[in-house]
Design an enzyme around this catalytic site. Structure first.
Site, short mmCIF file in Angstrom:
data_model
loop_
_atom_site.label_atom_id
_atom_site.label_comp_id
_atom_site.label_asym_id
_atom_site.label_seq_id
_atom_site.Cartn_x
_atom_site.Cartn_y
_atom_site.Cartn_z
N HIS A 154 0.81 -1.14 0.06
CA HIS A 154 -0.15 0.03 -0.16
C HIS A 154 0.70 1.39 0.13
CE1 HIS A 154 -4.08 -1.55 0.48
NE2 HIS A 154 -3.65 -2.33 1.09
N LYS A 164 -9.68 13.63 3.77
CA LYS A 164 -8.58 12.56 3.69
C LYS A 164 -8.01 12.82 5.08
CE LYS A 164 -7.36 13.72 -0.45
NZ LYS A 164 -7.22 12.44 -1.10
N ARG A 165 -7.06 11.60 5.44
CA ARG A 165 -6.08 12.12 6.48
C ARG A 165 -5.17 13.24 6.13
NH1 ARG A 165 -5.73 8.17 10.74
NH2 ARG A 165 -4.11 8.90 11.16
N LYS A 185 -0.33 14.65 0.94
CA LYS A 185 -1.42 14.62 0.35
C LYS A 185 -1.97 16.11 0.33
CE LYS A 185 -3.95 10.80 2.57
NZ LYS A 185 -4.63 9.91 1.42
N THR A 241 -8.91 6.26 -2.78
CA THR A 241 -10.26 6.05 -3.01
C THR A 241 -11.24 7.02 -2.79
OG1 THR A 241 -10.51 4.88 -0.93
CG2 THR A 241 -9.99 3.43 -2.53
N LYS A 252 -14.64 7.71 -5.06
CA LYS A 252 -16.12 8.18 -4.56
C LYS A 252 -16.68 9.56 -4.72
CE LYS A 252 -14.25 6.00 -0.08
NZ LYS A 252 -13.49 6.61 1.05
C1 LIG Z 1 -12.37 6.79 1.43
C2 LIG Z 1 -11.95 7.00 2.73
C3 LIG Z 1 -10.67 7.46 2.97
C4 LIG Z 1 -9.46 7.26 1.93
O1 LIG Z 1 -9.54 8.82 1.42
P1 LIG Z 1 -8.58 9.18 0.34
O2 LIG Z 1 -8.93 10.28 -0.27
O3 LIG Z 1 -8.25 7.96 -0.64
O4 LIG Z 1 -7.05 9.32 1.14
C5 LIG Z 1 -10.26 7.83 4.35
N1 LIG Z 1 -11.24 7.86 5.30
C6 LIG Z 1 -12.56 7.77 5.11
C7 LIG Z 1 -13.46 7.70 6.10
C8 LIG Z 1 -12.84 7.35 3.69
O5 LIG Z 1 -14.19 6.96 3.70
#
Ligand SMILES: *Cc1c(COP(=O)(O)O)cnc(C)c1O
Length: 838
Positions: free
Chosen positions: A372, A563-564, A569, A671, A675
């Site tokens: 990952h 995101k985190r 990022k 991911t 979404k």
């Molecule tokens: C999808 C998701 C992530 C991953 O987000 P990225 O933008 O791909 O880092 C992290 N936290 C939650 C709660 C998510 O639903």
């Protein structure tokens, strides 16, 4: 136009209900309330009702579950075991209802009982047993495996406390424990009879047995028990149910009566506390290496219990272990379960008397590993000394594996000591450490990355030499998301529009979304699409108003980065652009600026000080901009606390613009990008991770790509990290950095962000300064596109209609075919990959 109605109402269409079934559900819920919860309807709280409804639903799921299990057993089907330290599930209630096809019935039943379903679903705490993308992927995969009717178990740890709860106090992040089990958990079934002993420490003795075979006997110093808790995971249409089996730790002998009787009450339960610490809490990622013995104990604990469990199941069905790889595929989600390599070898050899070579063949054929991250600081290594202390027998096995492996390395590149050092399981450079990524690689028949670019980079960087030694093992499996949660549940309005346009088949076959394409330019359809988005934006505005007291105009462009919080990022890049835009508006207040709402959400690891400072900067910038009368409604900045799955389900359907702006080469896949695209947000992003494949699918004209590419990043870094050159060329950037540095946003502590300003000027490892101008330009392109209304809507519709490939059903089919060798339900025709137009 397939749509007759001109109304905007796309709430879930309500088919006529079966009155008998409705009465039965109502009776079942009331019975649970009385008999399982012990409450009368008149005295029940919302929470009681939620639990009663969840238990009534669970009964219906359990029947299917037992059937699924029996069918798999009778047919002798191969099973998939997904080992992951993280499962970021979120809520299960409406997910399970939807997949069981019981959403309308329960909605009506609860309505008749005087408690609204939408209120009850909020009573369920998020199961946040994960940090972010990796854990959420595991949750999507569980759902897709059940949907594709693959017999599978998820294995992980039942943490007493999930990922911390984030509270923002005066702009700073504070962490509080996440007590998700505080009110009990109606989904899980404890299996008190499924208990395994997991050992630690002690010593190993070697002897020769009566047949002249060398035997190792481990005399452990400590034993912990693993107890199983099962949560059923229902697939779409409820045809198949799998178990997520999470292990809880306890001491075999919880109370030392002798010690207790001496009056030493703490001492009497000390080893109980030590055992239970293993499942106490989830480690945040980015955590410093210090004091991580507990993490190694967690990893071994869940690997050992899981392997004992699956071996017992195999022996029960097959009576021997030679056929293990034919009946079991074990997927390691990242390196956290890599000890499975040594544990399986140990069980086969020490417990079942197998020869080394046979055991090795079975192990490799059974295991496969998903990588990952390429970030060197995130690749797990453990000090040899720690291994020796906690897992002495496993260290011996590692040495033996390494010996044979280095023999191959030597045969491959005779005399090449650098090659040997680079492929060795032991890193000799910084103290002797065991490389867990190497261990997982060598012990697996397949190693996969999570996007095309990431898998290519694996071959060129971290696993370059191992790839040379074992060619053909690395493969790609681009991540996906489950459309049931991220479209159907999160966005019923868009789902209804998709059904009306593409037919009901779209619920089973996302590739049908492409039928929307024909209407992308149709102004009536566009209006319906915009109406759906607008309603979602009104809902999010309401939430922002309630939580933060900030008034948001729902017709503004909703620009979302959720995101985190991590340097790679690049939330900082987004903040700097926000500041530059703020000054641009102040300089020319008369221009017709596109009204924007910048929405941020995300957690920083508790020990990651710089990321926490970035959160403070976002909040300080928000405070200044939101209260500047010159700006009025043209720019608002919002930080929503405590990002989790449930919050994502509200933000994502309301997003217009998706920020996927990581430094190229650093985001393995992402991911969140998928979404947001699926929900009709346009992406502004770098050529990184799955953004690249998204561009290939949606078309280069429907995504805003900017910034350096991965190779350019490497080249620029090689020249040094000073950014004086780019800042000198960019008045917007220079001014933004000066403002951060001089305390414009932190008048109470002018030096607060000096470290950030310094990094932007002289330590630009993440290319924030270097990419700024390109990003700023791309954002102004977004403004222009937004102003040309229909073109924006058309691009948004095309994003939705071309996202089918990013369904985790597609991903799981690929794992099933190429890695696990298990059958799935037949797929619909795959959507064609559009040629990239750049
Ligand atoms: C999808 C998701 C992530 C991953 O987000 P990225 O933008 O791909 O880092 C992290 N936290 C939650 C709660 C998510 O639903």
């Amino acid at each position: 136009m397939p749509i007759q109605s001109t109304t905007d109402d796309f709430r879930l269409a309500k088919p006529p209900l079966d009155e008998l079934a409705l009465a039965e559900i109502k009776t079942a819920i009331v019975a649970k309330l009385t008999l399982a919860i012990g409450k009368e309807a008149a005295l029940a709280t919302k929470h009681d009702w939620y639990k009663a409804a969840a238990l009534a639903l669970r009964d219906r799921i359990v029947h299917r579950w037992l059937m699924s299990e029996k069918d798999s057993y009778d047919a002798g089907r191969k099973r998939v075991y997904y080992l992951s330290l993280e499962f970021l599930i979120g809520r299960l209630f409406t997910d399970a209802l939807n997949n069981m096809g019981l959403l309308p019935l329960f909605d009506a039943a609860l309505g008749d009982l005087g408690v609204g379903l939408s209120e009850l679903r909020k009573c369920e705490p998020d199961a946040a047993l994960g940090n972010g993308g990796l854990g959420r992927l595991a949750a999507c995969f569980m759902e897709s495996m059940a949907t594709l009717e693959i017999p599978a178990f998820g294995y992980g740890i039942r943490y007493d406390f999930g990922l911390f709860r984030q509270i923002i106090t005066q702009g700073w992040q504070q962490e509080y424990p996440d007590e998700w089990l505080g009110f009990g958990n109606p989904w899980e079934l404890q299996r008190p009879e499924v208990v395994y002993q997991v050992h630690f420490g002690g010593s190993v003795e070697h002897s020769v047995d009566s047949r002249g075979q060398e035997r190792a006997i481990w005399y452990p110093g400590e034993t912990v028990q693993a107890v199983a808790y099962d949560t059923p995971i229902v697939g779409w249409r409820g045809k198949h149910v799998n178990a997520l089996r999470l292990w809880s730790a306890r001491a075999p002998d919880p109370l030392r009566i002798d010690v207790f009787n001496t009056g030493d009450y703490l001492g009497a339960t000390a080893h109980e506390a030590r055992a239970e610490a293993i499942c106490k809490f989830l480690y945040p990622n980015d955590e410093s290496a210090a004091g991580r013995e507990l993490r190694l104990r967690q990893e071994y604990f869940f690997v050992s219990a899981s392997l004992q469990d699956l071996i017992k199941r195999h022996l029960h069905a097959e009576g021997q272990l030679r056929s293990l790889a034919k009946k079991a595929a074990v997927q390691l989600n990242d390196t956290h379960p890599s000890l499975a390599v040594t544990e399986l070898m140990r069980i086969l050899i020490d417990h079942h008397g197998m020869q080394w070579d046979d055991a090795w063949e079975i192990t490799r054929a059974t295991l496969s590993y998903t990588n990952h991250t390429l970030l060197p600081e995130a690749l797990e290594t453990w000090p040899v000394e720690l291994f020796e202390r906690c897992l002495p027998r496993h260290l011996e096995i590692i040495y033996r594996i390494n010996e044979l492996h280095l023999g191959l390395a030597n045969a491959c590149c005779p005399g090449d000591v650098d090659f040997r050092a680079s492929v060795s399981l032991i890193d000799e450079k910084a103290g002797r450490r065991v490389r867990m990524g190497h261990l997982a690689f060598i012990g697996s028949h397949r190693i996969n990355g999570v996007s095309a670019m990431h898998s290519d980079l694996m071959k060129e960087t971290v696993f370059h030499d191992l790839h040379h030694l074992y060619p053909g093992r690395i493969t790609n499996k681009t991540n996906g998301i489950t459309f049931r949660r991220w479209l159907m549940l999160a966005n019923p309005g868009l789902t209804e529009l998709a059904r009306a346009t593409c037919g009901d088949e779209v619920l089973d076959d996302p590739s049908r979304l492409d039928r929307m394409e024909d209407y992308a330019g149709d102004s009536a359809f566009q209006q319906q699409f915009r109406n759906v988005k607008h309603r979602n934006k009104v809902a999010l505005s309401r939430l922002i108003g309630e939580r933060l007291g900030i008034k948001i105009d729902a017709s503004a462009l909703f620009d979302v980065q959720i995101k985190r919080i991590h340097e790679y990022k690049r939330q900082l890049l987004n903040v700097l652009e926000t500041i530059a835009l703020y000054y641009a508006i102040k300089d020319e207040p008369q221009r017709d600026w596109v009204p924007r709402v910048k929405i941020f959400s995300g957690k920083a690891a508790a020990s990651y000080r710089y990321a926490k400072l970035i959160i403070k900067l976002i909040n300080d910038v928000a405070e200044t901009i939101n209260n500047d009368p010159d700006i009025a409604d043209r720019l608002k900045v919002v930080f929503l606390a405590d990002y989790n799955v449930s919050l994502a389900e509200v933000i994502i359907p309301a997003a217009d613009l998706s920020e996927q702006i990581s430094t190229a080469g650093m985001e393995a896949s992402g991911t969140g990008n998928m979404k947001l695209g699926l929900n009709g947000a346009l992406t502004i992003g770098t050529l990184d991770g799955a953004n690249i494949e998204m561009r290939d699918h949606v078309g280069a004209e429907n995504i805003a790509i900017f910034g350096m590419e991965a190779l350019e990043v490497v080249a620029r870094r090689a020249q040094g990290l000073d950014a004086t050159d780019v800042i000198g060329r960019s008045p917007h950037l220079a001014r933004a950095i000066r403002a951060v540095d001089s305390g414009v946003f932190s008048p109470d502590d002018v030096g607060r962000f000096a470290s950030i300003a310094h990094a932007l000027r002289h330590l630009d490892h993440y290319m924030v300064s270097a990419d700024f101008d390109s990003y700023y330009e791309a954002q102004r392109g977004i403004d222009a596109r937004w102003s040309a209304g229909p073109a924006w809507t058309r691009a948004a519709i095309l994003n939705v209609s071309r996202m089918a490939w990013f369904s985790s059903d597609r991903t799981i089919r690929e794992y099933a075919e190429d890695i696990w060798d298990v059958p799935t339900t037949p797929a619909a025709q795959p959507a064609p990959v559009r040629q990239a137009k750049r």
